[in-house]
Enzyme design. Sequence first.
Site, PDB file in Angstrom:
ATOM      1  CB  CYS A  76     -26.670  -1.300   9.767  1.00 44.84           C
ATOM      2  SG  CYS A  76     -26.517   0.088  10.918  1.00 44.84           S
ATOM      3  CB  CYS A 225     -21.175   5.308   8.925  1.00 47.21           C
ATOM      4  SG  CYS A 225     -21.887   4.194   7.697  1.00 47.21           S
TER       5      CYS A 225
HETATM    6  N1  LIG Z   1     -24.680   3.322   9.996  1.00 48.56           N
HETATM    7  C1  LIG Z   1     -24.534   2.047   9.367  1.00 48.56           C
HETATM    8  C2  LIG Z   1     -24.560   2.114   7.882  1.00 48.56           C
HETATM    9  C3  LIG Z   1     -25.912   2.269   7.399  1.00 48.56           C
HETATM   10  C4  LIG Z   1     -25.838   2.381   5.934  1.00 48.56           C
HETATM   11  C5  LIG Z   1     -27.166   2.816   5.392  1.00 48.56           C
HETATM   12  N2  LIG Z   1     -27.298   4.255   5.505  1.00 48.56           N
HETATM   13  C6  LIG Z   1     -27.278   2.412   3.941  1.00 48.56           C
HETATM   14  O1  LIG Z   1     -28.137   2.942   3.270  1.00 48.56           O
HETATM   15  O2  LIG Z   1     -26.494   1.553   3.506  1.00 48.56           O
HETATM   16  C7  LIG Z   1     -23.258   1.353   9.788  1.00 48.56           C
HETATM   17  O3  LIG Z   1     -22.826   1.580  10.880  1.00 48.56           O
HETATM   18  O4  LIG Z   1     -22.697   0.571   9.029  1.00 48.56           O
END
Ligand SMILES: N[C@H](CCC[C@H](N)C(=O)O)C(=O)O
Length: 297
Positions: A76, A225
Amino acid sequence: MASHVQFLKMNGLGNAFIVIDARKTMPQLGADAVRSLANAQTGPGCDQFITLEASPAGADVFMRIHNADGGEVEACGNATRCIGRLLLAETGKTVVSVETVVGVLTAYRGDSQDMVMVDMGVPKFGWQDIPLSEPFEDTRAIELQVGPIDAPILHSPSVVNVGNPHAIFWVKNDVESYGLEANGPMLENHMIFPDRANISLAQVHNSKELTLKVWERGVGLTRACGTAACAAAVAAHRNRFTERKVLVHLPGGDLTIEWREADEHILMTGSTELEYVGDISLDDLTWRKLPDQDRVG
Ligand SMILES: N[C@H](CCC[C@H](N)C(=O)O)C(=O)O
């Protein structure tokens, strides 16, 4: 065992986190508790639930990541930046280390207290590394029939693993105009992705700039993300759409991503926010914000 636990509500460009520091007392919070606390109807609400633990590898901290659906995941990026901010302030160092289930990441102080740069390591492209359920030799462009968003596709979707699996759909028009909320669940759970996937729509503006909209695995639409921004920047360069350093626009703000030529590491820089300190009752998961003077640590 303590009946209450303090938490920090933080975000990276609106990507929302509840952070529990379990390095002293390890609260017993299972998947059901994570789902309840991550749901804004029943808890403070977050995209990922972050637990800080002692690092077996000797890093400054071990960061455990659970999505809002309660599932534990590998990476993350925005949370890594937020935890980097906490560690930089806590230690007074200018470089700190964050262990995750897929390795130790490095975070660097940026130009101000809220700006943090994270080295997200080296991306993977092999179909087994994504992973995919079928062999594709060129993962810059995989053949994926997905109906509604086929039409405006400029280019077949790319897949990248940056600790977690990502699929990027290159679109011609505004990323808001494709109804990702409706297509997200089908794409996230597509049979080609045995571990499911984070889904991004990417509009490339020029060789230095792109815009993303992200449906996150185990969460849904998020304001930002970090790992998706890393994956899209890398895939865009692999497709010769952009240079190695790009500005990525997300609904919650901008990230600067550089896929460094010297060692293939991905560097992600952006802002972080500490919103408030709260307290959770471990008996019934009720919670409250704490007034500043009640903060401990
Ligand atoms: N928000 C996160 C990614 C989370 C990814 C997660 N949803 C997964 O299942 O890999 C970021 O800033 O990188």
